[in-house]
Structure formats: structure tokens, C-alpha cells
Design an enzyme around this catalytic site. Sequence first.
Site, mmCIF file in Angstrom:
data_model
loop_
_atom_site.group_PDB
_atom_site.id
_atom_site.type_symbol
_atom_site.label_atom_id
_atom_site.label_comp_id
_atom_site.label_asym_id
_atom_site.label_seq_id
_atom_site.Cartn_x
_atom_site.Cartn_y
_atom_site.Cartn_z
ATOM 1 N N ASP A 29 -0.134 4.681 7.916
ATOM 2 C CA ASP A 29 -0.562 3.477 7.186
ATOM 3 C C ASP A 29 -2.041 3.609 6.786
ATOM 4 O O ASP A 29 -2.418 3.317 5.650
ATOM 5 C CB ASP A 29 -0.350 2.249 8.084
ATOM 6 N N VAL B 42 -4.943 -3.316 0.805
ATOM 7 C CA VAL B 42 -5.840 -2.600 1.727
ATOM 8 C C VAL B 42 -6.722 -3.613 2.444
ATOM 9 O O VAL B 42 -7.448 -4.380 1.810
ATOM 10 C CB VAL B 42 -6.728 -1.586 0.971
ATOM 11 N N LYS C 24 -3.883 3.714 2.973
ATOM 12 C CA LYS C 24 -5.020 2.877 2.571
ATOM 13 C C LYS C 24 -6.200 3.735 2.152
ATOM 14 O O LYS C 24 -6.885 3.431 1.170
ATOM 15 C CB LYS C 24 -5.403 1.939 3.715
ATOM 16 N N LYS D 7 0.830 -1.227 0.000
ATOM 17 C CA LYS D 7 0.000 0.000 0.000
ATOM 18 C C LYS D 7 0.855 1.264 0.000
ATOM 19 O O LYS D 7 0.487 2.288 -0.582
ATOM 20 C CB LYS D 7 -0.946 0.032 1.192
ATOM 21 N N GLY E 71 -6.031 -6.377 3.999
ATOM 22 C CA GLY E 71 -5.617 -7.778 3.856
ATOM 23 C C GLY E 71 -6.617 -8.692 3.180
ATOM 24 O O GLY E 71 -6.721 -8.738 1.957
ATOM 25 N N GLU F 251 4.968 -3.718 14.384
ATOM 26 C CA GLU F 251 6.372 -3.827 13.974
ATOM 27 C C GLU F 251 7.260 -3.340 15.115
ATOM 28 O O GLU F 251 6.792 -2.657 16.029
ATOM 29 C CB GLU F 251 6.632 -2.897 12.775
HETATM 30 N N1 LIG Z 1 2.037 -8.901 7.109
HETATM 31 C C1 LIG Z 1 0.777 -8.600 6.864
HETATM 32 O O1 LIG Z 1 -0.134 -9.048 7.564
HETATM 33 C C2 LIG Z 1 0.430 -7.724 5.705
HETATM 34 C C3 LIG Z 1 -0.912 -7.371 5.489
HETATM 35 C C4 LIG Z 1 -1.252 -6.597 4.368
HETATM 36 C C5 LIG Z 1 -0.252 -6.161 3.523
HETATM 37 N N2 LIG Z 1 1.057 -6.480 3.784
HETATM 38 C C6 LIG Z 1 2.075 -6.005 2.861
HETATM 39 O O2 LIG Z 1 2.697 -7.131 2.277
HETATM 40 C C7 LIG Z 1 4.055 -6.820 1.972
HETATM 41 C C8 LIG Z 1 4.957 -7.868 2.632
HETATM 42 O O3 LIG Z 1 4.744 -7.833 4.020
HETATM 43 P P1 LIG Z 1 5.314 -8.992 4.981
HETATM 44 O O4 LIG Z 1 4.639 -8.794 6.284
HETATM 45 O O5 LIG Z 1 5.256 -10.292 4.309
HETATM 46 O O6 LIG Z 1 6.831 -8.515 5.105
HETATM 47 P P2 LIG Z 1 8.076 -9.363 5.658
HETATM 48 O O7 LIG Z 1 7.611 -10.499 6.479
HETATM 49 O O8 LIG Z 1 9.019 -8.382 6.225
HETATM 50 O O9 LIG Z 1 8.705 -9.980 4.322
HETATM 51 C C9 LIG Z 1 9.408 -9.217 3.388
HETATM 52 C C10 LIG Z 1 10.119 -10.153 2.458
HETATM 53 O O10 LIG Z 1 10.807 -9.398 1.478
HETATM 54 C C11 LIG Z 1 12.168 -9.824 1.425
HETATM 55 N N3 LIG Z 1 12.997 -8.683 1.075
HETATM 56 C C12 LIG Z 1 12.983 -7.454 1.613
HETATM 57 N N4 LIG Z 1 13.910 -6.690 1.006
HETATM 58 C C13 LIG Z 1 14.514 -7.443 0.089
HETATM 59 C C14 LIG Z 1 15.566 -7.245 -0.843
HETATM 60 N N5 LIG Z 1 16.187 -6.069 -0.930
HETATM 61 N N6 LIG Z 1 15.935 -8.261 -1.648
HETATM 62 C C15 LIG Z 1 15.313 -9.463 -1.566
HETATM 63 N N7 LIG Z 1 14.316 -9.728 -0.700
HETATM 64 C C16 LIG Z 1 13.922 -8.727 0.111
HETATM 65 C C17 LIG Z 1 12.474 -10.335 2.811
HETATM 66 O O11 LIG Z 1 13.565 -11.214 2.724
HETATM 67 P P3 LIG Z 1 14.072 -12.100 3.991
HETATM 68 O O12 LIG Z 1 12.995 -13.142 4.193
HETATM 69 O O13 LIG Z 1 15.310 -12.711 3.502
HETATM 70 O O14 LIG Z 1 14.201 -11.156 5.126
HETATM 71 C C18 LIG Z 1 11.171 -11.032 3.158
HETATM 72 O O15 LIG Z 1 11.151 -12.319 2.617
HETATM 73 C C19 LIG Z 1 4.276 -5.391 2.461
HETATM 74 O O16 LIG Z 1 4.070 -4.495 1.412
HETATM 75 C C20 LIG Z 1 3.180 -5.219 3.507
HETATM 76 O O17 LIG Z 1 2.800 -3.870 3.683
HETATM 77 C C21 LIG Z 1 1.410 -7.255 4.841
#
Ligand SMILES: NC(=O)c1ccc[n+]([C@@H]2O[C@H](COP(=O)([O-])OP(=O)(O)OC[C@H]3O[C@@H](n4cnc5c(N)ncnc54)[C@H](OP(=O)(O)O)[C@@H]3O)[C@@H](O)[C@H]2O)c1
Length: 443
Positions: free
Chosen positions: A202, A133, A206, A106, A135, A191
Amino acid sequence: MDRVIRVGLLGCGVVGTGTLQILRDNAASLTRRLGAPIEVRKVVAKDRDKPRHDVVRPEQLSFDPEDVLGDPEVDIVVELAGGLEPAGSWVRRALKADKSVVTANKFLLAEHGHELFGLAEDHGVDLYFEAAVCGGIPVIRVLREALASDSVLALRGIVNGTSNFILTRMQQDGLDYSVALAQAQEAGYAEADPSLDVNGGDASHKLTILATLAFGAKLVPSDVAVEGIEHLTALDMKMAARFGRVVKLLATGRSLPGWDGAPGPLDLRVHPALIPTTSPLASVSGALNAVHIEGERLGPCLLTGYGAGAMPTAMSVVSDLVDVGRNLLTHASGRVPQRAVSSAHLARRAVQAPTAHVGRYYLRFPILDRPGVLARIVGVLGAFDVPIEHMLQESRTPGSKEPVQVVVLTHAARDGNIRSTISEVQRLSGIAAPPVAIRLEEA
Ligand SMILES: NC(=O)c1ccc[n+]([C@@H]2O[C@H](COP(=O)([O-])OP(=O)(O)OC[C@H]3O[C@@H](n4cnc5c(N)ncnc54)[C@H](OP(=O)(O)O)[C@@H]3O)[C@@H](O)[C@H]2O)c1
């Protein structure tokens, strides 16, 4: 194209892992629905030491985004790394290479959406973002497709699960903000740096995306007036309950009427608000999200569910993959305008200045229990045209030197006048601490 949809994942964290699990566990039903299997060619991550064997086969894992972006066989790039960079460069690169993109980012779409959706349109590919937005709540599809025949008059949502978890703990358990925040972090909702969740940033990203779809308007995050929850106290939660209300961080978008039936400005706000306990949004507790949409013909419609978490969010990512895959198989990429209308049809809409907003307020004045203080406060409220609907002064505990709380619920007043009242009252003698102003919404 042969009938396999080839996918490359950039990011394999919470959402990426969930996406791979769903693709693996639901492979048969996804193939039936899509009419072709989905093959994950590469999964790119950063940390070489993290174990991922349960969802990623060794030959799929890569630490070089080029393995996805430079692979001519990849049809859809799934960006699940988050943040503005390098995610933004990856998405640009994919779109320019005529690859469709699915993202949950987002932040990126709110900041650079106009450029990225323009690129997708120019290249005749899809850029889908249901997971960005709320989830797992399918609000993007509802605004983009289900409401194509209606006009959205207003939407109001609880779109940040972390802040909602904190506010729920403060309200239900009487916790202070910092204790509730620590609990959210322990439970894995917040976080390590929770600033964007608690300062409203955030939610404003959204709302920018939702309002763009709802009102067909070209918007940027700075169009949204933002206030966070960091300054809220358990005392205000207690006071809210005395008035039959709870405090929620609301994201509100309204299309205001203009002259001669023409659309007026948009009212776009993210801020805490006291809403009645009888409101449908009041029971949206903990990490749940909800969006209440008011359609001109539809009337009210409430969507609620989990706005985050691996499975709900990954479910939206995979649904997007199915839709984008169907478009690829039928050579129909770009058939549905990703933001309800194409970029060329997004209207420029004026946005109402926050100080012009007219609404009701909860005001709390911590005062020293001396004669005349209350009268001076009432004088300032009168001078700035802030009509009082209800006023209560807490009785003082005998012998206590603690300030006494005076709480005022106002009738409708201009935001600008409320701000002037607060700064003027702060200068009065007998005021023990800065006054607090929180909007009242009927939600
Ligand atoms: N978590 C939620 O519930 C949720 C809900 C709605 C939307 N989102 C969105 O979904 C997206 C991902 O969120 P997440 O919670 O899954 O994040 P996360 O757990 O921090 O995962 C991020 C992933 O991206 C990889 N990464 C980051 N920088 C990188 C780079 N430079 N090169 C290669 N890989 C890289 C990380 O690698 P490593 O594994 O090696 O660290 C990790 O695998 C975000 O945009 C977030 O806003 C998340």
C-alpha cells in the site's frame, strides 16, 4: 449546463458514507463555495441487506453501476469501491463518456494511472484523487499546485496508518508483531487481510503516486524497492530505543544528482527504518500519517494528519468534488494537469537499483555465546567493506541457553554489501538465528 453539479457515487462503504454525510451536513456552505448545489443522483452498492437509510434516500440507492455510468445527467462519477476491478472498468467507462471522476483508489491509480490520466486528458475531463494518498492530508494539492514554482529534492513519509499503529504499539507497549496486528484489527485499522498494509504494498502504491507528482516522472509500482514490517520484533524496537531511535515504515523518494547538473536516477524505497527520536517523523504515532517534503527553494515542509478514516478521507473527496465542479461551471476541466504536468511532459527517469543504495544500517546477530563467533562476524563485515560505528553484545543471563544478541550500527555501506554480509554470516557456525538488517535514516 444548468447550475447544479450532478454526482453519481459508486461505492457506499466507509468513505462513501462519510462523503454523503459531508454533502448533506455542509450542503449550504458547499453551495456557497462552489456557486452551485451538488446533487447526488444515485449511490451504487453491492449488498442489498446493508442498512443505509441515514445517508441514502431509497430512490437514490441502486445496485446497478449502469444507473450512474449510463446516466447522461451525471457530471462527476465518484469511485469509492476500491480495488482494480470492477472499479477500473467503471473509471474508464466514465472518462470515455466525458464524465469527470473523483476517486480515492490508490491501488488503481498506481497500477493504471498512466492509461487513466491519459484518457482524462484525451477527453478534456478531470480525474481527481486527493483522498487516494494520506486520506485527509492535502499532499496532492501541495505537490500539484503549491509547489509549481519549486523542485522537490526529496520526500519522506509515513503513509500507511495501519503499519504505523502496529509499530507504535510494538515500540510503546513492547508488544510482539502478531499481538499488535490483532489490536490494529480490533480497532478497525487493519483489514481482515492486512497484507498490503504490512508488506509495504500500500505504501509503495502511494509513493508511486507521490513521486510521480514530486519529480514529474513516469513511474510504476515496480520502480519502488519494497520491504514490509512483518519480520520486525519487539526486541528490535527495544534495541532501537537504546540508540535513541524508533522504527517507522518510511516511504522515501529522492532525486539523485546526475552528471553535469543533469537529474540523476530516482531513489524510491519503502522499508522500515530506525530514525532518531528527535526527528519530526518520530512523533507521528498510531494511525497518523505524515509527509516531509524537501523543496529546493522552500526547504523542509512537514504535512501531518489522519491518513484514513471516514471523515478525513471523505473531506478530501468532497474538496475534489468542489474543485472539479468549479472547473465544470467555468468550462475549465483539465486546466490543472492532474499530476502536476501533463502526461506528455512526464519524464522517463532511471531508478536506482536497491543494491546500489548507500546508507547506514542496524544489524542484529543472534549468536551462541561461544568464543570466536564475534571475531568471525567482524571478519565478514570487514571483508564486505561494512564499517562498524558501534557494536554491543548483550550480557548472557547466567545459566540461560538463549542466544545472545550482538548489535552493530554501521557507517555508510552499500546495500548490496550488507546483503552479502548477512548471507555470509548466516553460514558461520555459532549463529543461532537469521541476522536482522534494518536501515538507519536521519529523517
Ligand atoms: N477507509 C479509509 O479510511 C480509506 C482511506 C483512504 C482511501 N481509501 C480508499 O477509498 C476506497 C473505498 O474504501 P472504503 O474503506 O470506503 O471501502 P469499503 O468500506 O469496503 O466500501 C466499498 C464500497 O464499494 C461497494 N462495492 C464494492 N464492490 C462493488 C461492486 N462490485 N458493485 C457495487 N458496489 C461495490 C461496497 O458495497 P457494499 O456496501 O454493498 O458492500 C461498499 O459500499 C478504496 O479505494 C480505499 O483504498 C479508504
